[in-house]
Design a protein around this motif. Structure first.
Motif, PDB file in Angstrom:
ATOM      1  N   GLN A 259      36.693  44.670  29.987  1.00 39.69           N
ATOM      2  CA  GLN A 259      35.975  44.034  31.095  1.00 39.69           C
ATOM      3  C   GLN A 259      35.525  45.060  32.117  1.00 39.69           C
ATOM      4  N   LEU A 260      36.418  45.969  32.471  1.00 41.69           N
ATOM      5  CA  LEU A 260      36.066  46.971  33.477  1.00 41.69           C
ATOM      6  C   LEU A 260      34.893  47.818  32.995  1.00 41.69           C
ATOM      7  N   THR A 263      31.665  45.295  32.710  1.00 42.15           N
ATOM      8  CA  THR A 263      31.109  44.599  33.875  1.00 42.15           C
ATOM      9  C   THR A 263      31.301  45.380  35.173  1.00 42.15           C
ATOM     10  N   GLN A 265      34.071  45.335  36.680  1.00 40.00           N
ATOM     11  CA  GLN A 265      35.170  44.669  37.374  1.00 40.00           C
ATOM     12  C   GLN A 265      36.201  44.203  36.354  1.00 40.00           C
ATOM     13  N   SER A 266      37.408  44.038  36.836  1.00 41.27           N
ATOM     14  CA  SER A 266      38.419  43.399  35.996  1.00 41.27           C
ATOM     15  C   SER A 266      39.349  42.686  36.947  1.00 41.27           C
ATOM     16  N   SER A 270      38.204  47.152  40.504  1.00 34.68           N
ATOM     17  CA  SER A 270      36.810  47.353  40.127  1.00 34.68           C
ATOM     18  C   SER A 270      36.510  48.841  40.184  1.00 34.68           C
ATOM     19  N   HIS A 335      40.152  40.484  50.736  1.00 33.12           N
ATOM     20  CA  HIS A 335      41.163  40.867  49.741  1.00 33.12           C
ATOM     21  C   HIS A 335      42.391  39.951  49.760  1.00 33.12           C
ATOM     22  N   TYR A 346      36.129  39.710  44.771  1.00 33.74           N
ATOM     23  CA  TYR A 346      36.751  40.827  45.483  1.00 33.74           C
ATOM     24  C   TYR A 346      37.962  41.332  44.699  1.00 33.74           C
ATOM     25  N   PRO A 347      38.059  42.649  44.526  1.00 36.44           N
ATOM     26  CA  PRO A 347      39.160  43.177  43.707  1.00 36.44           C
ATOM     27  C   PRO A 347      40.513  42.983  44.399  1.00 36.44           C
ATOM     28  N   ASN A 352      46.626  47.622  42.184  1.00 33.79           N
ATOM     29  CA  ASN A 352      45.359  48.263  41.810  1.00 33.79           C
ATOM     30  C   ASN A 352      45.588  49.774  41.607  1.00 33.79           C
ATOM     31  N   ALA A 373      30.261  46.648  44.506  1.00 35.74           N
ATOM     32  CA  ALA A 373      30.859  46.794  43.189  1.00 35.74           C
ATOM     33  C   ALA A 373      29.713  47.175  42.245  1.00 35.74           C
ATOM     34  N   PRO A 382      26.146  42.024  42.716  1.00 39.11           N
ATOM     35  CA  PRO A 382      27.543  42.202  43.126  1.00 39.11           C
ATOM     36  C   PRO A 382      27.755  41.959  44.619  1.00 39.11           C
TER      37      PRO A 382
END
Lengths: 429, 257
Positions: A259-260, A263, A265-266, A270, A335, A346-347, A352, A373, A382
């Motif tokens: 995914q990361l 896209t 992001q995951s 991100s 966040h 939002y990551p 993280n 992102a 994004p």
């Protein structure tokens, strides 16, 4: 004691110089390979060119060989290194300023052994230390693709390497110590996807050029493969990529990694800074099979040695304490109070890898710079984060970053205001 | 690093399609989970452009009002959309220099830039007067002279010749000069001289900034910032001016990239 140490250092230096000389001598006897029978006809095969396009994307050649606002692959960037700026050459097929006169043998030698058309040593800012693992077939496809591009006339810029690094001969000792030409050897014990993934990560993707620690000589240190490292001058920290115990990506599944890379992001973080460029320019365009293969390889990286918990000083505790209200005021809306972010928007900050990496640089710079992102096919619009460089002082940034590094399940070291002051001075690119 | 996206091979594209077919049900399930999660959040995140561009609005204001006092963060509200897109492109290409802008827009696609520009172009925010340094009446007069008539001796055309008779800009892409703070105008004219701002050649503003004397920059910036705002601040219609100098971005057929 001091005298002894100096003597030892001198001996070491002599040894390194000797090794360098040996390489020079060995290289001198090494004639360029005989011309292969590869001519313009076989290079213009559209299927070969299309494959080369894909492979050049996987290798992100354009990421370095394209200047800001410049034509793709026409060079013009200056790559910052601790030894000065290295100009990136034009690799379009222009006869005067690009690869127009290069044969495939020349190209293979550059990619595989890091030497230019006249046999000169190339600086390892060109990541041939990784590309040496690229197969000859793949190199041929990349060459065919590059030769199919419209030629752009653009002379290579002049760099600003410091003496003695401005002399290519100075690379001798470096090559003796850190460079071995060699193709990727599949591991018969492992599955086909694992081997494909290892080939992509270690070769074309050159992930280790950032994700493995470098020593003072700019060589990839004898640290664990993909064990994480600070990128000199550009000043970002590329985290350890092991998903096992004590790894930088501990707890990530293969799907999180896919995914990361696809896209940007995951559910666990991100991509930002140079990794956002890797995703946008390279990995988002890879096939799902290839991304899955890379993830298969990465999740097999071994567990790491435990890092001893940092004992916070009272100064650190004070910083974290000051950071709490700042977080509530400036960050929690996006966040979350619990640091869990908002899936797909939002990551999370809890757990993280870029928040808890050892240096603290990534979180500090993320807060100073803000930004979107990555923009990918999967995420064309994004969300973004405001930059706090103008709004928060060094002490405030240090407090809020220390807070996120030591809250929830995070147990990383605090970040000092002096370090924030230094990161503020680092240019954004 | 500039992002360059060569097209995917058709094989990769077919694979992607297959992947999407498999993925669709998972995505739906995930959406549902997300919706539940969102409902639990204290404040749900609005699915709006305004929310997405928090990075831009933190400097330029939620409605693109800028910082009227210093003009350090320029106003974006109501400026022609094509002009705003071109500025983002120019920062991305490094023609116009300001590191945080270059970093922030470096990955934006043309479509996203257009959407963001349309947002700011549509904002209606009253102009606010900003401070003008104390300059002599003579200086102001010189500035007014340059604005309305130019200076034939220095081969400087009138600013109104391109920016519109009321300096409210001209569609589709010439910006207004009214309402701009003194510091901003003098900084921009200065940056054309130091090559930290440029546009596609021929760059008429670089020519003009080069022909102005240093004291003219002070004069014209002060006169612009002192002007009363016209009642109607909308840009003039396209084609209503004839640029007296060749200007790449205004040439017939010049399109916003």
């Amino acid at each position: 004691m001091r005298g002894l140490r100096r003597l030892f250092a001198m001996l070491l230096l002599l040894l390194v110089l000797l090794a360098g000389w040996l390489v020079v001598a060995a290289d001198a006897g090494h004639r360029p390979e005989a011309r292969t029978g590869i001519g313009p006809a076989s290079l213009s095969d559209p299927a070969l060119i299309a494959r080369g396009d894909y492979l050049a994307t996987a290798a992100d050649c354009a990421g370095c060989h394209t200047a800001q606002g410049g034509r793709p692959m026409a060079g013009g960037r200056l790559l910052p290194t601790p030894f000065g700026n290295i100009p990136v050459p034009n690799i379009t097929p222009d006869r005067e300023t690009g690869l127009g006169r290069w044969s495939f043998a020349d190209f293979w030698r550059a990619l595989h052994t890091g030497r230019g058309r006249r046999g000169e040593w190339l600086y390892p800012a060109f990541p041939y230390t990784s590309y040496t693992r690229v197969s000859r077939d793949d190199a041929l496809a990349i060459f065919a693709y590059l030769q199919s591009l419209p030629p752009v006339h653009r002379p290579t810029a002049t760099g600003s390497l410091r003496f003695p690094y401005d002399r290519r001969e100075s690379l001798g000792p470096w090559r003796a110590l850190y460079f071995r030409a060699g193709e990727f050897r599949p591991d018969p014990e492992q599955s086909a996807p694992w081997n494909r993934g290892a080939y992509l990560v270690q070769g074309l993707g050159h992930c280790g050029e950032c994700h493995t620690r470098r020593n003072a000589w700019g060589g990839l240190a004898a640290a664990p493969t993909l064990g994480g490292g600070q990128i000199p001058v550009q000043n970002w920290y590329a985290p350890d990529l092991s998903t096992r115990q004590h790894g930088g990506l501990q707890g990530w599944s293969a799907q999180d990694i896919v995914q990361l890379l696809k896209t940007g992001q995951s559910g666990r973080g991100s991509a930002f800074g140079p990794m956002a460029d890797v995703v946008a320019g390279s990995t988002q365009h890879l096939s799902d099979d290839d991304l899955q293969a890379m993830a298969t390889y990465l999740v097999s990286l071994p567990a790491r040695a435990p890092v001893p918990d940092v004992d916070p000083t009272s100064h650190d505790d004070a910083l974290v304490h000051q950071g709490k209200p700042l977080y509530a005021e400036h960050c929690a809306a996006c966040h979350g109070k619990d640091g869990r972010g908002m899936a797909g928007v939002y990551p999370p900050l809890d757990g993280n890898p870029s928040v808890i990496e050892p240096s603290g640089i990534n979180a500090t710079r993320a807060v100073l710079l803000g930004g979107f992102a990555p923009l990918t096919r999967a995420v064309p619009r994004p969300y973004s984060m405001p930059p706090f460089a103008q709004r928060l002082s060094d002490a405030e940034v240090a407090a809020v970053v220390s807070y996120i590094r030591r809250s929830w399940s995070n147990r990383a070291s605090a970040v000092r205001p002096e370090a924030v002051g230094r990161d503020r001075q680092t240019p954004a690119d | 690093m500039p992002a360059y996206n060569p097209g995917m091979t058709s094989r990769a594209r077919r694979r992607r399609t297959r992947f999407l077919v498999v993925l669709a049900p998972c995505l739906l399930a995930w959406q549902a989970v997300r919706a539940v999660h969102a409902a639990e959040e204290v404040a749900a995140i609005p699915d709006t452009l305004q929310q997405r561009i928090a990075v831009c609005t933190s400097c330029h204001g939620v409605h693109g009002e800028g910082t009227p006092g210093s003009g350090y963060f320029p106003r974006l509200a109501g400026k022609p959309a094509d002009y705003l897109v071109r500025q983002m492109q120019d920062f991305r290409r490094g023609l116009r220099k300001y590191a945080p802008m270059e970093y922030t827009v470096r990955q934006l696609s043309p479509a996203y830039m257009r959407e963001i520009a349309d947002y700011f172009a549509a904002q209606q925010v009253p102009y606010q007067r900003s401070a003008v340094p104390a300059v002599s009446a003579q200086t102001l007069q010189r500035g007014e002279q340059l604005i309305d008539h130019g200076d034939p001796a220095r081969r400087v055309p009138a600013c109104t010749a391109c920016h519109g008779s009321q300096l409210t800009g001209v569609q589709p892409s010439t910006p207004a000069l009214v309402g701009l703070p003194y510091d901003y105008v003098s900084a921009q004219l200065g940056s054309w001289r130091t090559h930290t701002r440029a546009m596609a050649a021929p760059d008429c503003m670089a020519v003009i900034a080069g022909r102005l004397a240093d004291s003219d920059i002070t004069a014209v910036a002060a006169a612009l910032a002192s002007r009363e705002l016209p009642a109607d601040i909308h840009p003039q219609p396209a084609g209503s001016v004839k640029p007296p100098l060749p200007c790449g971005v205004l040439a017939a057929g010049a399109s916003v990239p």
